[in-house]
Design a protein around this motif. Sequence first.
Motif, mmCIF file in Angstrom:
data_model
loop_
_atom_site.group_PDB
_atom_site.id
_atom_site.type_symbol
_atom_site.label_atom_id
_atom_site.label_comp_id
_atom_site.label_asym_id
_atom_site.label_seq_id
_atom_site.Cartn_x
_atom_site.Cartn_y
_atom_site.Cartn_z
ATOM 1 N N ASP A 1 0.825 -1.212 0.000
ATOM 2 C CA ASP A 1 0.000 0.000 0.000
ATOM 3 C C ASP A 1 0.859 1.261 0.000
ATOM 4 O OD1 ASP A 1 -2.282 -1.530 0.021
ATOM 5 O OD2 ASP A 1 -2.628 -1.354 2.177
ATOM 6 N N LYS A 2 1.929 1.237 0.788
ATOM 7 C CA LYS A 2 2.797 2.412 0.891
ATOM 8 C C LYS A 2 3.669 2.587 -0.340
ATOM 9 C CE LYS A 2 6.213 4.598 3.917
ATOM 10 N NZ LYS A 2 6.990 4.484 5.184
ATOM 11 N N ALA A 3 4.176 1.474 -0.884
ATOM 12 C CA ALA A 3 5.091 1.550 -2.024
ATOM 13 C C ALA A 3 4.373 1.921 -3.318
ATOM 14 C CB ALA A 3 5.823 0.224 -2.191
ATOM 15 N N PHE A 4 3.098 1.521 -3.441
ATOM 16 C CA PHE A 4 2.351 1.763 -4.680
ATOM 17 C C PHE A 4 0.982 2.345 -4.335
ATOM 18 C CE2 PHE A 4 5.152 -1.898 -5.235
ATOM 19 C CZ PHE A 4 5.923 -1.485 -6.313
ATOM 20 N N PRO A 5 0.930 3.609 -3.976
ATOM 21 C CA PRO A 5 -0.326 4.217 -3.518
ATOM 22 C C PRO A 5 -1.380 4.383 -4.602
ATOM 23 C CG PRO A 5 1.391 5.879 -3.688
ATOM 24 C CD PRO A 5 2.064 4.567 -3.903
ATOM 25 N N CYS A 6 -0.998 4.392 -5.875
ATOM 26 C CA CYS A 6 -1.959 4.605 -6.972
ATOM 27 C C CYS A 6 -2.112 3.321 -7.781
ATOM 28 C CB CYS A 6 -1.507 5.754 -7.868
ATOM 29 S SG CYS A 6 -1.323 7.324 -6.995
ATOM 30 N N ARG A 7 -2.758 2.345 -7.189
ATOM 31 C CA ARG A 7 -2.847 1.021 -7.825
ATOM 32 C C ARG A 7 -4.127 0.819 -8.623
ATOM 33 N NH1 ARG A 7 -1.760 0.419 -2.719
ATOM 34 N NH2 ARG A 7 -3.820 -0.433 -2.279
ATOM 35 N N GLY A 8 -5.136 1.648 -8.411
ATOM 36 C CA GLY A 8 -6.440 1.381 -9.003
ATOM 37 C C GLY A 8 -7.260 0.516 -8.064
ATOM 38 N N TYR A 9 -8.461 0.166 -8.486
ATOM 39 C CA TYR A 9 -9.383 -0.557 -7.617
ATOM 40 C C TYR A 9 -10.017 -1.724 -8.362
ATOM 41 C CZ TYR A 9 -8.774 3.547 -4.730
ATOM 42 O OH TYR A 9 -8.214 4.545 -3.983
ATOM 43 N N ILE A 10 -10.198 -2.819 -7.638
ATOM 44 C CA ILE A 10 -10.878 -4.014 -8.157
ATOM 45 C C ILE A 10 -11.935 -4.406 -7.141
ATOM 46 C CG2 ILE A 10 -10.630 -6.382 -8.972
ATOM 47 C CD1 ILE A 10 -7.576 -5.791 -9.171
ATOM 48 N N MET A 11 -13.191 -4.499 -7.579
ATOM 49 C CA MET A 11 -14.274 -4.880 -6.674
ATOM 50 C C MET A 11 -15.094 -6.006 -7.303
ATOM 51 S SD MET A 11 -15.604 -1.208 -5.175
ATOM 52 C CE MET A 11 -14.449 -0.016 -4.484
ATOM 53 N N HIS A 12 -15.557 -6.903 -6.439
ATOM 54 C CA HIS A 12 -16.320 -8.064 -6.897
ATOM 55 C C HIS A 12 -17.678 -8.138 -6.206
ATOM 56 C CE1 HIS A 12 -12.597 -9.688 -8.614
ATOM 57 N NE2 HIS A 12 -12.015 -9.470 -7.453
ATOM 58 N N ALA A 13 -18.632 -8.719 -6.900
ATOM 59 C CA ALA A 13 -19.905 -9.128 -6.301
ATOM 60 C C ALA A 13 -20.151 -10.561 -6.746
ATOM 61 C CB ALA A 13 -21.045 -8.228 -6.755
ATOM 62 N N THR A 14 -20.529 -11.411 -5.818
ATOM 63 C CA THR A 14 -20.729 -12.827 -6.127
ATOM 64 C C THR A 14 -22.148 -13.240 -5.802
ATOM 65 O OG1 THR A 14 -18.400 -13.329 -5.666
ATOM 66 C CG2 THR A 14 -19.933 -15.172 -5.646
ATOM 67 N N LYS A 15 -22.723 -14.065 -6.684
ATOM 68 C CA LYS A 15 -24.062 -14.594 -6.453
ATOM 69 C C LYS A 15 -24.035 -16.097 -6.723
ATOM 70 C CE LYS A 15 -25.816 -10.194 -8.156
ATOM 71 N NZ LYS A 15 -25.974 -9.554 -6.851
ATOM 72 N N LEU A 16 -24.574 -16.876 -5.799
ATOM 73 C CA LEU A 16 -24.740 -18.311 -6.012
ATOM 74 C C LEU A 16 -26.127 -18.545 -6.576
ATOM 75 C CD1 LEU A 16 -23.161 -19.885 -2.796
ATOM 76 C CD2 LEU A 16 -22.052 -19.092 -4.884
ATOM 77 N N VAL A 17 -26.170 -19.199 -7.728
ATOM 78 C CA VAL A 17 -27.419 -19.335 -8.475
ATOM 79 C C VAL A 17 -27.789 -20.808 -8.625
ATOM 80 C CG1 VAL A 17 -28.569 -18.837 -10.666
ATOM 81 C CG2 VAL A 17 -26.907 -17.215 -9.731
ATOM 82 N N SER A 18 -29.049 -21.115 -8.411
ATOM 83 C CA SER A 18 -29.572 -22.471 -8.555
ATOM 84 C C SER A 18 -30.695 -22.473 -9.580
ATOM 85 C CB SER A 18 -30.101 -22.976 -7.206
ATOM 86 O OG SER A 18 -30.677 -24.252 -7.326
ATOM 87 N N GLY A 19 -30.951 -23.641 -10.163
ATOM 88 C CA GLY A 19 -32.077 -23.782 -11.084
ATOM 89 C C GLY A 19 -31.736 -23.597 -12.545
ATOM 90 N N PHE A 20 -30.453 -23.459 -12.875
ATOM 91 C CA PHE A 20 -30.005 -23.312 -14.257
ATOM 92 C C PHE A 20 -28.871 -24.284 -14.549
ATOM 93 C CE2 PHE A 20 -31.701 -19.029 -13.579
ATOM 94 C CZ PHE A 20 -32.255 -18.698 -14.814
#
Length: 421
Positions: A169-188
Motif C-alpha cells: 500500500d505504501k510503495a504503490f499508492p496509486c494502484r487502481g481498484y478491483i471490486m467483486h460481487a458474487t451470487k450463487l445461483v440455482s435452477g439453471f
Amino acid sequence: MNAEVIAIGDELLIGQVTDTNSDYIAKRLNLHGVELLRVTRVRDRAGEITAAVNESLSRVPVVLLTGGLGPTKDDITKITLCGIFGGKLVYSPETQASNDALFARQGKEMNELTCRQAMLPDVCTVIPNPIGTAPGMLFRRDGKILVSMPGVPFEMRNMMENGVLPIIDKAFPCRGYIMHATKLVSGFTESRLATYLNDYEASLPETVKLAYLPNMGIIRLRLTVRGSDKEEVASLLSQYSGSLTLLLAGHIVSETDMTPGEALGTLLKARGYTLSTAESCTGGNVAARIVAAAGASQYYKGGLISYDNSVKTNELGVPAKDLEAFGAVSDTVARSMARGVAMKLSTDCAIATSGVAGPDGGTAEKPVGTVAISVYRKGEEITRTVKFPPADREKNIERFTSAALTMMIELLMREGGCRTR
C-alpha cells in the motif's frame, strides 16, 4: 497493478503438500487493487529459484515468495536471495530476541539449527514474524519489490496482513481498484444461464466482467469491476449487481461468496429448519461439509454413517426386502435412509447417500461412480441415481458430497418458486 507469486518447495511438486498460500495471497491482493498474474512453483534448487525470481521481476512490480525459510539444509531461499540481490548473511540480534521470546513462551529450548534463523541477508529489510522463527525479507530493485515469507500457512497469513500488505500500500499508492460481487445461483444449467443473461452481458461496459464458475448444480456468478476511481467502481458494481439480482429473482441462493455447505446453512436458518444426514458411501463427508460452516449447531442435529446394510436396516428402518430387491445403491434405499434419519433424529430435512466410490464394488449396471441420493423436507423429496465419469475414490466421494448438498439446496429453493431451467 500486477503481482506474481513464487511458491518454493519440492513437496509442492510431488503432491505431498497443497499450495493453499497462493490462493490466500490472490484474494488478499485483489482487495488491495492488485491482480495476481501468475503463480510459479519451483523446487528447492538455487538455479530454479533464481530464474523464477528474475523472470517475475522482469514482468511485474511485486513478487511474493513463500517457503524455503526453514533451518534445515534443504531450505536455501535465504542464501539464494543473497546471490540474486548481491548480499551476505549477517546476524540479526532483533530476530534472535524475537525467537528467544517465542521459545520461552512455548517452554522449549532452542537448538543450534533454530539459532541459524537469525542469520539474514544484509541487503533486505526484515519483516518480523512474532509467531514463528523465520522472519520475512523485503528486497528492492529498480522500483520493484520482492518479499520472501515463510511457507507455514498461519505464519504467512499473519505476515501478509500485518507486514506485506501495508508495504505494498505504501510503495504503490496509486494502484487502481478491483471490486467483486458474487451470487450463487440455482435452477439453471451453465449454458442455459449464459443464454438467459446474454442481453445483460452485452450491456456491460468494458470495465465490468461477468464470470461463470459452475459446481454440481450451483453456479457462482462473479461480477468484477476495475477502475482508477474508487467511487465510480463502487457505483458501477452496485448498479450492475442490482440489475443482475432482479434478473435472477427466485434463483439466487446467496449474494455472498460461500461454499455449498454454508449456502445450505443460510437457507436452513432462513426457513427455521433442522437437518440430519444418513451416509453410506460418503462416510461422514456430507456432515463434515455442513458443520464446517460457522453456526451449524443452529440447524444440524446429527447423522448416521450407515456403511453396512445391517445399520441401514436396524437404525434407519430400511426394509431388508428392498436391499435384497434393489441393492443398497438405489433410489428406493436412499429414500428410506433419508426418511429414516429424519424420523430417528426428529428433523425437518434430511440427506442420504449410498453409492460405489471404488475402486472396487462396481457392476455393469452400477459402475464405480454411481450414487443414489435422496433429500427430504417435511414430506417432499428429491431422489436421484447419478452416474459420474470414471475417477478415483477420493474424487468420487467429493462428487457425491457436492451433489447431495446441491440437491438439498434445490429442494429448499423450491419454496421460493425456483425452478430448473
